[in-house]
Design a protein around this motif. Structure first.
Motif, mmCIF file in Angstrom:
data_model
loop_
_atom_site.group_PDB
_atom_site.id
_atom_site.type_symbol
_atom_site.label_atom_id
_atom_site.label_comp_id
_atom_site.label_asym_id
_atom_site.label_seq_id
_atom_site.Cartn_x
_atom_site.Cartn_y
_atom_site.Cartn_z
ATOM 1 N N MET A 150 0.800 -1.218 0.000
ATOM 2 C CA MET A 150 0.000 0.000 0.000
ATOM 3 C C MET A 150 0.835 1.270 0.000
ATOM 4 O O MET A 150 0.320 2.364 -0.176
ATOM 5 C CB MET A 150 -0.923 0.003 1.225
ATOM 6 N N SER A 151 2.126 1.140 0.210
ATOM 7 C CA SER A 151 3.001 2.314 0.219
ATOM 8 C C SER A 151 4.398 1.872 -0.160
ATOM 9 O O SER A 151 4.729 0.684 -0.135
ATOM 10 C CB SER A 151 3.035 2.955 1.617
ATOM 11 N N MET A 152 5.228 2.840 -0.508
ATOM 12 C CA MET A 152 6.616 2.527 -0.856
ATOM 13 C C MET A 152 7.316 1.841 0.317
ATOM 14 O O MET A 152 8.055 0.873 0.142
ATOM 15 C CB MET A 152 7.354 3.805 -1.246
ATOM 16 N N GLN A 153 7.064 2.343 1.531
ATOM 17 C CA GLN A 153 7.731 1.773 2.695
ATOM 18 C C GLN A 153 7.305 0.329 2.931
ATOM 19 O O GLN A 153 8.132 -0.531 3.267
ATOM 20 C CB GLN A 153 7.438 2.611 3.947
ATOM 21 N N ASP A 154 6.024 0.042 2.721
ATOM 22 C CA ASP A 154 5.557 -1.340 2.859
ATOM 23 C C ASP A 154 6.216 -2.243 1.817
ATOM 24 O O ASP A 154 6.588 -3.390 2.103
ATOM 25 C CB ASP A 154 4.034 -1.408 2.696
ATOM 26 N N ASN A 155 6.329 -1.739 0.597
ATOM 27 C CA ASN A 155 7.015 -2.514 -0.448
ATOM 28 C C ASN A 155 8.440 -2.861 -0.031
ATOM 29 O O ASN A 155 8.889 -3.994 -0.187
ATOM 30 C CB ASN A 155 7.063 -1.708 -1.760
ATOM 31 N N ILE A 156 9.134 -1.874 0.463
ATOM 32 C CA ILE A 156 10.538 -2.075 0.862
ATOM 33 C C ILE A 156 10.625 -3.108 1.987
ATOM 34 O O ILE A 156 11.461 -4.022 1.946
ATOM 35 C CB ILE A 156 11.174 -0.738 1.309
ATOM 36 N N GLU A 157 9.746 -2.988 2.978
ATOM 37 C CA GLU A 157 9.769 -3.934 4.100
ATOM 38 C C GLU A 157 9.472 -5.356 3.630
ATOM 39 O O GLU A 157 10.120 -6.318 4.069
ATOM 40 C CB GLU A 157 8.757 -3.498 5.170
ATOM 41 N N THR A 158 8.482 -5.492 2.739
ATOM 42 C CA THR A 158 8.132 -6.816 2.228
ATOM 43 C C THR A 158 9.285 -7.419 1.436
ATOM 44 O O THR A 158 9.620 -8.600 1.585
ATOM 45 C CB THR A 158 6.869 -6.724 1.344
ATOM 46 N N LEU A 159 9.911 -6.610 0.587
ATOM 47 C CA LEU A 159 11.033 -7.107 -0.226
ATOM 48 C C LEU A 159 12.239 -7.445 0.639
ATOM 49 O O LEU A 159 12.980 -8.391 0.328
ATOM 50 C CB LEU A 159 11.401 -6.085 -1.296
ATOM 51 N N LYS A 160 12.447 -6.723 1.718
ATOM 52 C CA LYS A 160 13.558 -7.064 2.624
ATOM 53 C C LYS A 160 13.315 -8.416 3.285
ATOM 54 O O LYS A 160 14.244 -9.224 3.438
ATOM 55 C CB LYS A 160 13.745 -5.964 3.682
ATOM 56 N N LYS A 161 12.051 -8.680 3.644
ATOM 57 C CA LYS A 161 11.729 -9.999 4.201
ATOM 58 C C LYS A 161 11.971 -11.091 3.167
ATOM 59 O O LYS A 161 12.490 -12.169 3.486
ATOM 60 C CB LYS A 161 10.251 -10.044 4.627
#
Length: 312
Positions: free
Chosen positions: A101-112
């Motif tokens: 839903m946001s750039m920050q969420d994308n980054i967190e998901t991809l880091k996982k």
């Protein structure tokens, strides 16, 4: 005959589902895995489970469909757990779609995902047209470049982006220039044509509930736009960036045309929704028949070899 090499793996077929169709649950993913599809892609996942938009949010017509799903999915952990178990049983890589839903969420998901044992391909969906109040990221060129710069500062696994349709030659040029700056594995083109409107004339009303009836258009309606986008990016992107063709594939002939434009893999959405996983066997048979009629023994013999009228 239908083998296709994608990155460093050879799939037995170029056909797969489009994210969002027949891929919500483990049971549906198992059905795809047991079909004639070469591989599959998960729902576009968010960090937490999402219900998506209110129903009705999908409607079929003779020429395709309209939807405004709003990213319903069972959450990142659900799909990662499923794929962890699957990787222990087969070496065929699959696609993990991420659309937060946001750039920050994308980054967190991809880091996982980077820190996980996942060994397949990651699809970063920059083109969901149906999340209320959220514009499509990939129509903002500066934001797209900013996100990819951040992602590739830490993400080392094979990654591609799912793009919306573009309608202007200048936009093909601009987006290709941005994408060529990054070590992308693939580009998936196109997502549905955003914010169409289908009307029930008898009731004099729209056919889906979210966004006052506005939604993404798929199916035969969008094939010419999909072919144009596949071709435009095939001729503009670095040869190392492969194309997944999506949009309007209802037959073996449609699949043939996508490959002729340059696609290495093909995703089927609306027609999979209509027919179920048996669609892959039918389209595979039809594509094989076309290739035999034309004297082709493998996909590489005609892939990307679309002629213009100047070629004659």
């Amino acid at each position: 005959m239908l083998e296709t090499t994608f990155h460093d793996y050879t799939f037995q077929s170029p056909l797969m589902n489009a994210s969002g169709v027949h891929c919500m649950s483990a049971e549906q993913l198992d059905e795809l895995a047991n079909s004639k599809a070469g591989t599959f892609v998960t729902k576009s996942v968010t960090k937490k489970k999402r219900q998506g938009n209110p129903e009705p949010r999908y409607y079929e017509t003779n020429l395709g469909s309209i939807n405004s799903m709003g990213l319903p999915n069972l959450g990142f952990d659900y799909y990662l757990d499923y794929l962890d178990k699957r990787q222990k049983m087969t070496s065929t890589p699959v696609f993990f779609s991420v659309a937060s839903m946001s750039m920050q969420d994308n980054i967190e998901t991809l880091k996982k995902l980077e820190d996980s044992n996942f060994r397949g391909f990651t699809e970063l969906n920059l083109s969901c047209p149906n999340v209320l109040g959220k514009p499509q990221v990939a129509y903002d060129f500066d934001m797209t470049e900013k996100i990819l710069t951040e992602v590739f500062s830490f993400f080392t696994k094979p990654l591609g982006v799912k793009l919306p349709p573009y309608f202007d030659i200048a936009h093909f040029d601009q987006m290709a220039t941005i994408l060529n700056k990054f070590p992308l594995t693939f580009v998936n083109s196109i997502n549905s044509v955003g914010n169409g409107l289908i009307i029930n004339p008898e009731k004099e009303q729209v056919v889906i509930k979210p966004k006052e009836g506005f939604g993404g258009i798929g199916g035969q309606y969008i094939k010419p736009t999909a072919l144009a986008n596949v071709r435009a990016f095939y001729v503009r992107l670095n040869p190392s960036i492969q194309i997944i063709g999506t949009g309007g594939i209802t037959s073996g002939l449609d699949a043939f045309e996508h490959i002729l434009c340059g696609a290495s893999m093909l995703q089927i959405g609306t027609q999979l929704y209509k027919e179920g996983p048996k669609v892959f066997a039918r389209i595979s048979d039809e594509l094989t028949t076309i290739m035999k009629t034309k004297g082709y023994t493998d996909i590489q013999q005609f892939q990307g070899k679309l002629k213009t009228l100047e070629d004659h």
